[in-house]
Design an enzyme around this catalytic site. Structure first.
Site, mmCIF file in Angstrom:
data_model
loop_
_atom_site.group_PDB
_atom_site.id
_atom_site.type_symbol
_atom_site.label_atom_id
_atom_site.label_comp_id
_atom_site.label_asym_id
_atom_site.label_seq_id
_atom_site.Cartn_x
_atom_site.Cartn_y
_atom_site.Cartn_z
ATOM 1 N N CYS A 131 0.827 -1.195 0.000
ATOM 2 C CA CYS A 131 0.000 0.000 0.000
ATOM 3 C C CYS A 131 0.874 1.263 0.000
ATOM 4 O O CYS A 131 1.546 1.523 -0.987
ATOM 5 C CB CYS A 131 -0.976 -0.038 1.179
ATOM 6 S SG CYS A 131 -2.403 1.042 0.931
ATOM 7 N N GLU A 138 -2.509 -9.342 3.467
ATOM 8 C CA GLU A 138 -2.971 -9.853 4.769
ATOM 9 C C GLU A 138 -4.497 -9.807 4.869
ATOM 10 O O GLU A 138 -5.096 -10.511 5.676
ATOM 11 C CB GLU A 138 -2.333 -9.072 5.919
ATOM 12 C CG GLU A 138 -2.927 -7.722 6.214
ATOM 13 C CD GLU A 138 -2.565 -6.650 5.202
ATOM 14 O OE1 GLU A 138 -3.113 -5.539 5.306
ATOM 15 O OE2 GLU A 138 -1.733 -6.923 4.309
ATOM 16 N N HIS A 157 -3.740 -5.328 -0.167
ATOM 17 C CA HIS A 157 -3.349 -5.872 1.139
ATOM 18 C C HIS A 157 -3.355 -7.401 1.128
ATOM 19 O O HIS A 157 -4.434 -8.009 1.240
ATOM 20 C CB HIS A 157 -4.295 -5.358 2.226
ATOM 21 C CG HIS A 157 -4.046 -3.942 2.606
ATOM 22 N ND1 HIS A 157 -3.257 -3.576 3.675
ATOM 23 C CD2 HIS A 157 -4.448 -2.788 2.034
ATOM 24 C CE1 HIS A 157 -3.201 -2.259 3.757
ATOM 25 N NE2 HIS A 157 -3.919 -1.752 2.765
#
Length: 356
Positions: free
Chosen positions: A240, A327, A325
């Site tokens: 990001c 995650e 992202h």
């Protein structure tokens, strides 16, 4: 008690207060996820922003211990169509406990249309439909990263003495990003964004992770030159904001998107395989496609909807980064394998160092 979301052009959307009734200005953004409001509000990348949830009912499963991405909400405030308040751990009570204002009963469809048509637009949550804002938040200010980064190094140990040591430059990291590394056996040291690169080097990192965070990446331009000698040698991954910073550090440029990508359902294509991943995203800036020198960079991922750059890998240095992202909290786990790619890059780097 009446409340209003008032845009800087004077248009006001009425509703009622939830959370802590107080006036707060911010950039008005929207997120399209159907769930994950707790993770969104505690994501440090939303610092300074008023988050509009497009899903019509928010708060229906309360708040859950262990699901927050940081120790508290960081958004300036929230805007929802309907807030469910009937659970013991209600969203409104939780916001109030942290002093965060919100407004419910708003025509969020109209808010989203306005943001889409006008691009980055500022607003204020207030009791008065004609508030006077003395100062609007500046996305180029360092205050946003300063407010969410750790102030001193924080270590997450590993039981394995041979565990890869990841030094994470913290611009506002999500807790799930650290967990993604520790569950793979890594030892992680979070360091403040302003840490002297020489101190980073003395920590003997096997890899560097440049985290997500709030604000305009160009607010951090003064720090880029110092990082370049490290990322030329040490396997580095950016996520990001970290993706944008690595691109800036190695010669590319960034620009603001019309209204950003925020939500857990953004399709991203990997040209090398043709696969499309559904990804979680939260950003208002992107790497400018025309600034990417393809003799230095490979564009590894593209956004299916608008074609913007979603991933880069450097052809000469051990650097790769993604705008989304991996995650993914909240969101799908399609891209989580990128952490495994990062560790594989670290392993290969160690083999080269040992065997020459």
């Amino acid at each position: 008690m009446e409340a209003y979301l008032v845009f800087e052009d004077g248009e006001a959307f009425p509703g009622v207060w939830i959370g802590t009734p107080r006036e707060v200005p911010g950039e008005v953004v929207f997120t399209t996820g159907m769930t994950g409001y707790q993770e969104v509000t505690t994501d440090p990348s939303y610092a300074g922003q008023i988050v509009t949830f497009t899903y019509p009912l928010i708060g229906n499963y309360g708040t859950v211990r262990g699901e927050s991405e940081s120790d508290r909400p960081h958004c300036a405030g929230i805007v929802v169509s309907e807030c469910w308040q009937e659970t013991g751990s209600g969203l409104g009570k939780w916001l109030d406990a942290h002093g965060v204002p919100g407004i419910s009963g708003v025509d969020t469809r109209a808010v989203v249309k306005k943001v889409r048509e006008n691009g980055g637009i500022r607003g204020v949550i207030a009791s008065d439909p004609h508030p006077r804002v003395k100062e609007w938040p500046d996305p180029l200010s360092l205050q946003w990263v300063e407010g969410v980064s750790v102030k001193e190094p924080v270590s997450e140990p590993s039981e394995d003495s041979d565990a890869p040591h990841i030094v994470l430059l913290d611009f506002g990291v999500k807790a799930s990003m650290v967990r993604s590394l520790t569950k793979r056996g890594c030892r992680v040291t979070k360091v403040p964004y302003f840490t002297d690169p020489k101190k980073v080097e003395r920590l003997a990192p096997d890899g560097l992770l440049f985290s997500n965070g709030p604000g305009d990446p160009k607010a951090l331009l003064p720090f880029l030159e110092g990082w370049v000698p490290l990322i030329r040698r040490i396997p580095s991954m950016g996520i990001c904001l970290g993706h944008q910073l690595l691109a800036l550090a190695l010669g590319a440029d960034t620009e603001r998107l019309p209204f950003g990508h925020r939500g857990s359902n953004h399709p991203v294509r990997e040209p090398s395989t043709g696969k499309v991943w559904i990804t979680s995203q939260n950003h208002g800036y992107t790497v400018r496609t025309s600034s990417v020198d393809t003799s230095d960079w490979e564009i590894t991922h593209l956004h299916v909807n608008d074609g913007s750059v979603e991933g880069l890998a450097h052809r000469h240095f051990p650097v790769f980064s993604v705008q989304f992202h991996p995650e993914a909290h909240p969101g799908p786990a399609d891209a989580e394998t990128l952490f495994d790619r990062f560790l594989e890059k670290i392993r290969k780097g160690k083999e080269v160092a040992v065997h020459g």
